[in-house]
Design a protein around this motif. Structure first.
Motif, PDB file in Angstrom:
ATOM      1  N   UNK A  69      46.424  25.662  52.916  1.00 25.29           N
ATOM      2  CA  UNK A  69      45.663  25.120  51.811  1.00 25.29           C
ATOM      3  C   UNK A  69      46.052  26.230  50.674  1.00 25.29           C
ATOM      4  N   UNK A  70      46.091  27.514  50.968  1.00 31.56           N
ATOM      5  CA  UNK A  70      46.167  28.436  49.895  1.00 31.56           C
ATOM      6  C   UNK A  70      47.825  28.391  49.671  1.00 31.56           C
ATOM      7  N   UNK A  71      48.733  28.130  50.537  1.00 27.89           N
ATOM      8  CA  UNK A  71      50.116  27.662  50.062  1.00 27.89           C
ATOM      9  C   UNK A  71      50.198  26.615  49.380  1.00 27.89           C
ATOM     10  N   UNK A  72      49.573  25.632  49.496  1.00 24.40           N
ATOM     11  CA  UNK A  72      49.556  24.270  48.693  1.00 24.40           C
ATOM     12  C   UNK A  72      49.039  24.479  47.325  1.00 24.40           C
ATOM     13  N   UNK A  73      47.985  25.368  47.378  1.00 24.53           N
ATOM     14  CA  UNK A  73      47.629  25.610  45.870  1.00 24.53           C
ATOM     15  C   UNK A  73      48.361  26.506  44.915  1.00 24.53           C
ATOM     16  N   UNK A  74      48.984  27.479  45.760  1.00 25.26           N
ATOM     17  CA  UNK A  74      50.099  28.226  45.194  1.00 25.26           C
ATOM     18  C   UNK A  74      51.221  27.446  44.602  1.00 25.26           C
ATOM     19  N   UNK A  75      51.342  26.554  45.410  1.00 22.19           N
ATOM     20  CA  UNK A  75      52.788  25.608  45.073  1.00 22.19           C
ATOM     21  C   UNK A  75      52.036  24.867  43.808  1.00 22.19           C
ATOM     22  N   UNK A  76      51.021  24.201  43.715  1.00 18.34           N
ATOM     23  CA  UNK A  76      50.283  23.480  42.766  1.00 18.34           C
ATOM     24  C   UNK A  76      50.476  24.378  41.485  1.00 18.34           C
ATOM     25  N   UNK A  77      49.964  25.550  41.612  1.00 19.20           N
ATOM     26  CA  UNK A  77      50.035  26.426  40.407  1.00 19.20           C
ATOM     27  C   UNK A  77      51.584  26.326  39.858  1.00 19.20           C
TER      28      UNK A  77
END
Length: 86
Positions: A69-77
């Motif tokens: 989830x954190x990696x996905x959030x970083x990618x979204x940012x």
């Protein structure tokens, strides 16, 4: 602007009101352009820092749903950063 006027003479205008208004408008436009560019740059830096912080937290986390989830959030940012800045 009329630079031929004597700047030491008293009681004479150095610039006409029209010349002053034009110069003031140009200065305001330049200030606004710099302010807009500076704001864009600040937003880019903030997004990049947030994405890096998420990636650092994901690295500290064991593999799993939270890490993903954190990696996905970083990618979204990072996806919100224009291509020319990546």
């Amino acid at each position: 602007m009329n630079f031929e006027k004597n700047i030491f003479s008293q009681g004479q205008a150095l610039f006409t009101q029209e010349e002053f208004n034009k110069a003031l408008s140009e200065a305001k436009a330049e200030i606004m352009a710099v302010a807009i560019q500076t704001t864009k740059q600040a937003m880019f830096l903030e997004r990049r820092a947030c994405a890096q912080m998420l990636l650092d937290m994901a690295d500290a986390e064991d593999e799993g749903e939270v890490c993903t989830a954190m990696r996905n959030a970083a990618q979204a940012v990072m996806n919100r950063i224009p291509v020319q800045h990546q």
